[in-house]
Write a protein that holds these residues in place. Structure first.
Motif, PDB file in Angstrom:
ATOM      1  N   UNK A 177      32.514  89.449 101.790  1.00 15.89           N
ATOM      2  CA  UNK A 177      33.011  88.569 102.863  1.00 15.89           C
ATOM      3  C   UNK A 177      33.265  87.136 102.409  1.00 15.89           C
ATOM      4  N   UNK A 178      32.409  86.609 101.530  1.00 12.31           N
ATOM      5  CA  UNK A 178      32.615  85.234 101.058  1.00 12.31           C
ATOM      6  C   UNK A 178      33.930  85.113 100.295  1.00 12.31           C
ATOM      7  N   UNK A 179      34.233  86.106  99.481  1.00 14.03           N
ATOM      8  CA  UNK A 179      35.500  86.086  98.739  1.00 14.03           C
ATOM      9  C   UNK A 179      36.682  86.121  99.701  1.00 14.03           C
ATOM     10  N   UNK A 180      36.610  86.916 100.752  1.00 17.29           N
ATOM     11  CA  UNK A 180      37.698  86.984 101.720  1.00 17.29           C
ATOM     12  C   UNK A 180      37.903  85.618 102.381  1.00 17.29           C
ATOM     13  N   UNK A 181      36.800  84.944 102.708  1.00 11.98           N
ATOM     14  CA  UNK A 181      36.928  83.612 103.325  1.00 11.98           C
ATOM     15  C   UNK A 181      37.514  82.607 102.337  1.00 11.98           C
ATOM     16  N   UNK A 182      37.167  82.736 101.055  1.00  6.97           N
ATOM     17  CA  UNK A 182      37.760  81.855 100.038  1.00  6.97           C
ATOM     18  C   UNK A 182      39.267  82.070  99.978  1.00  6.97           C
ATOM     19  N   UNK A 183      39.706  83.324  99.984  1.00 12.13           N
ATOM     20  CA  UNK A 183      41.138  83.613  99.903  1.00 12.13           C
ATOM     21  C   UNK A 183      41.887  83.038 101.103  1.00 12.13           C
ATOM     22  N   UNK A 184      41.325  83.184 102.299  1.00 11.57           N
ATOM     23  CA  UNK A 184      41.973  82.635 103.498  1.00 11.57           C
ATOM     24  C   UNK A 184      42.021  81.116 103.428  1.00 11.57           C
ATOM     25  N   UNK A 185      40.940  80.487 102.995  1.00  8.70           N
ATOM     26  CA  UNK A 185      40.899  79.018 102.904  1.00  8.70           C
ATOM     27  C   UNK A 185      41.914  78.502 101.898  1.00  8.70           C
ATOM     28  N   UNK A 186      42.017  79.168 100.750  1.00  8.91           N
ATOM     29  CA  UNK A 186      42.996  78.755  99.732  1.00  8.91           C
ATOM     30  C   UNK A 186      44.414  78.890 100.272  1.00  8.91           C
ATOM     31  N   UNK A 187      44.694  79.997 100.938  1.00  9.15           N
ATOM     32  CA  UNK A 187      46.032  80.193 101.502  1.00  9.15           C
ATOM     33  C   UNK A 187      46.342  79.127 102.551  1.00  9.15           C
ATOM     34  N   UNK A 188      45.382  78.822 103.408  1.00  7.11           N
ATOM     35  CA  UNK A 188      45.595  77.835 104.459  1.00  7.11           C
ATOM     36  C   UNK A 188      45.796  76.442 103.875  1.00  7.11           C
ATOM     37  N   UNK A 189      44.956  76.062 102.921  1.00  4.45           N
ATOM     38  CA  UNK A 189      45.040  74.720 102.346  1.00  4.45           C
ATOM     39  C   UNK A 189      46.323  74.524 101.553  1.00  4.45           C
ATOM     40  N   UNK A 190      46.656  75.489 100.694  1.00  3.54           N
ATOM     41  CA  UNK A 190      47.849  75.327  99.863  1.00  3.54           C
ATOM     42  C   UNK A 190      49.122  75.443 100.691  1.00  3.54           C
ATOM     43  N   UNK A 191      49.107  76.315 101.697  1.00  3.75           N
ATOM     44  CA  UNK A 191      50.290  76.448 102.542  1.00  3.75           C
ATOM     45  C   UNK A 191      50.559  75.180 103.336  1.00  3.75           C
ATOM     46  N   UNK A 192      49.544  74.683 104.045  1.00  5.85           N
ATOM     47  CA  UNK A 192      49.727  73.467 104.845  1.00  5.85           C
ATOM     48  C   UNK A 192      50.014  72.266 103.950  1.00  5.85           C
ATOM     49  N   UNK A 193      49.344  72.208 102.794  1.00  2.00           N
ATOM     50  CA  UNK A 193      49.605  71.101 101.873  1.00  2.00           C
ATOM     51  C   UNK A 193      51.022  71.109 101.342  1.00  2.00           C
ATOM     52  N   UNK A 194      51.556  72.299 101.037  1.00  2.00           N
ATOM     53  CA  UNK A 194      52.935  72.388 100.545  1.00  2.00           C
ATOM     54  C   UNK A 194      53.923  71.983 101.624  1.00  2.00           C
ATOM     55  N   UNK A 195      53.638  72.338 102.882  1.00  3.16           N
ATOM     56  CA  UNK A 195      54.508  71.897 103.980  1.00  3.16           C
ATOM     57  C   UNK A 195      54.550  70.375 104.040  1.00  3.16           C
ATOM     58  N   UNK A 196      53.366  69.740 104.035  1.00  2.00           N
ATOM     59  CA  UNK A 196      53.306  68.281 104.121  1.00  2.00           C
ATOM     60  C   UNK A 196      53.995  67.625 102.935  1.00  2.00           C
ATOM     61  N   UNK A 197      53.711  68.117 101.722  1.00  2.00           N
ATOM     62  CA  UNK A 197      54.328  67.525 100.534  1.00  2.00           C
ATOM     63  C   UNK A 197      55.838  67.705 100.547  1.00  2.00           C
ATOM     64  N   UNK A 198      56.300  68.894 100.910  1.00  2.00           N
ATOM     65  CA  UNK A 198      57.736  69.141 100.941  1.00  2.00           C
ATOM     66  C   UNK A 198      58.452  68.269 101.957  1.00  2.00           C
ATOM     67  N   UNK A 199      57.870  68.132 103.162  1.00  2.00           N
ATOM     68  CA  UNK A 199      58.501  67.303 104.194  1.00  2.00           C
ATOM     69  C   UNK A 199      58.516  65.831 103.794  1.00  2.00           C
ATOM     70  N   UNK A 200      57.425  65.357 103.215  1.00  2.00           N
ATOM     71  CA  UNK A 200      57.384  63.956 102.792  1.00  2.00           C
ATOM     72  C   UNK A 200      58.402  63.682 101.688  1.00  2.00           C
ATOM     73  N   UNK A 201      58.543  64.597 100.764  1.00  2.00           N
ATOM     74  CA  UNK A 201      59.514  64.402  99.687  1.00  2.00           C
ATOM     75  C   UNK A 201      60.946  64.476 100.231  1.00  2.00           C
ATOM     76  N   UNK A 202      61.181  65.356 101.200  1.00  2.00           N
ATOM     77  CA  UNK A 202      62.496  65.411 101.827  1.00  2.00           C
ATOM     78  C   UNK A 202      62.800  64.104 102.560  1.00  2.00           C
ATOM     79  N   UNK A 203      61.795  63.574 103.222  1.00  2.00           N
ATOM     80  CA  UNK A 203      61.975  62.307 103.946  1.00  2.00           C
ATOM     81  C   UNK A 203      62.290  61.172 102.979  1.00  2.00           C
ATOM     82  N   UNK A 204      61.564  61.120 101.853  1.00  2.00           N
ATOM     83  CA  UNK A 204      61.812  60.072 100.860  1.00  2.00           C
ATOM     84  C   UNK A 204      63.215  60.202 100.276  1.00  2.00           C
ATOM     85  N   UNK A 205      63.620  61.429  99.997  1.00  2.00           N
ATOM     86  CA  UNK A 205      64.965  61.653  99.460  1.00  2.00           C
ATOM     87  C   UNK A 205      66.035  61.220 100.452  1.00  2.00           C
TER      88      UNK A 205
END
Length: 371
Positions: free
Chosen positions: A321-349
């Protein structure tokens, strides 16, 4: 006026959300009403007396009991009044339409209204429902169906407790047989640390979008976000395989079938994040837009859709179960972070492009040649 890149990014997030809502039917991953997680752990402890080819296990986070009979003779599962309920064997799976269990086990809550033909004392009326020697069903004897916890659990919810031992009776020819198991309460985890980890990961990746894109630091930031998004994609693929295994998919063929049917959206999301991460690492055109798109899908399909895992002790996926929670947390963090980074870079461009277009070109005074 909103710049065109930002409008496109907003549309992609809306499209991903709509796709999630449209496709996230209860049967999208597990059975029709399998839980997203539970705090009750059901376990099969044995089948006895032992019979060649007869095995049992719990699947879908304990929501269903699976029985496989590879022997040469049928095995009958008895219902709640001792009546014949299922017949499983070399000829396939048959259910008795006159058994109340046939109707009650349609849902995990067991609230199906019994038809007039349901009569445990009546002669069985068998109908074939599946090929093969395996069947999975909700069995009320293996589940905790009350809204509140048992009294002992309510008095001390912080420790693992045995709720009950259970038995599902079978009949093999004229020999009484049974599947034995246990139902335990497992205290749920504290979701706070997982939320903190996901938030910190989101902020760290999102901050990379503040680095000017036309600089060496901006290139390194783009590659870092791309690499971490690929990690999130790999975590999502692993999570998808774990969920497919938890459905009881038999063998490599069954696993593949589950991945391309019940788990297809999450699998494509993970593979898309891997591809988008590689796209950003290669500094391909429109990498910022690709990061935002893949990140939005990863956040919704792998993160938001599995949030219950962070607060449940028994997740609907094979593995610790701990590994499953790690996988979900990694997916959530990297997904939301990529959205924020991509939008900010698009805005700067977009700002840089607008400034370049509106800045007047320098003029040179007209000079008259000296005669």
């Amino acid at each position: 006026m909103i710049p065109a890149p930002l409008r496109r990014a907003g549309l992609l997030v809306a499209a991903a959300t709509t796709a999630l809502l449209a496709s996230a039917t209860p049967a999208a991953a597990h059975g029709a009403d399998a839980p997203d997680g539970t705090d009750y752990r059901a376990t099969v402890t044995g089948v006895g007396p032992e019979r060649t080819g007869l095995t049992a296990r719990m699947v879908e986070a304990g929501a269903r009991l699976e029985l496989t009979n590879r022997g040469g003779a049928d095995v009958t599962v008895l219902g709640y009044s001792g009546e014949p309920y299922l017949r499983i064997g070399p000829g396939g799976v048959f259910e008795n339409s006159r058994s109340p269990a046939t109707w009650l086990n349609r849902t995990i809550a067991g609230e199906t209204r019994l038809p007039a033909e349901a009569d445990p004392a009546a002669a069985p009326a068998w109908r074939r429902i599946a090929d093969g020697p395996t069947h999975r069903w909700h069995d009320q004897r293996t589940l905790w169906r009350s809204d509140g916890p048992p009294a002992a659990v309510a008095a001390d919810p912080g420790r693992v407790q045995r709720v009950r031992d259970w038995v599902v009776p079978l009949r093999a020819s004229d020999t009484p047989t049974e599947v034995r198991g246990t139902l335990d309460w497992v205290p749920p985890p504290d979701p706070y640390p997982w939320w903190v980890a996901a938030t910190l990961g989101f902020l760290t990746l999102g901050a990379a979008g503040l680095v000017p894109g036309g600089t060496a630091a901006g290139v390194r930031a783009l590659r870092a976000v791309g690499g971490l998004l690929a990690v999130g994609g790999a975590a999502t693929v692993a999570l998808t395989v774990g969920r497919a295994l938890d459905t009881g998919a038999p063998g490599a063929g069954g696993l593949l079938a589950e991945l391309v049917t019940g788990q297809v959206w999450t699998l494509l999301t993970g593979l898309g994040a891997l591809a988008a991460g590689g796209y950003a690492l290669a500094r391909r055109p429109a990498a910022d837009f690709t990061l935002a798109l893949a990140g939005a899908c990863l956040t919704l399909f792998a993160g938001v859709s599995n949030l219950a895992v962070l607060a449940r002790s028994v997740p609907p996926a094979a593995g610790p179960p701990t590994l499953i929670r790690v996988l979900v947390t990694v997916a959530l963090a990297t997904g939301a972070g990529a959205v924020a980074a991509g939008l900010l870079r698009l805005r700067t461009t977009a700002r840089t492009t607008r400034t370049t277009r509106t800045t007047p070109r320098p003029t040179h005074p007209h000079t008259t040649p000296i005669p």
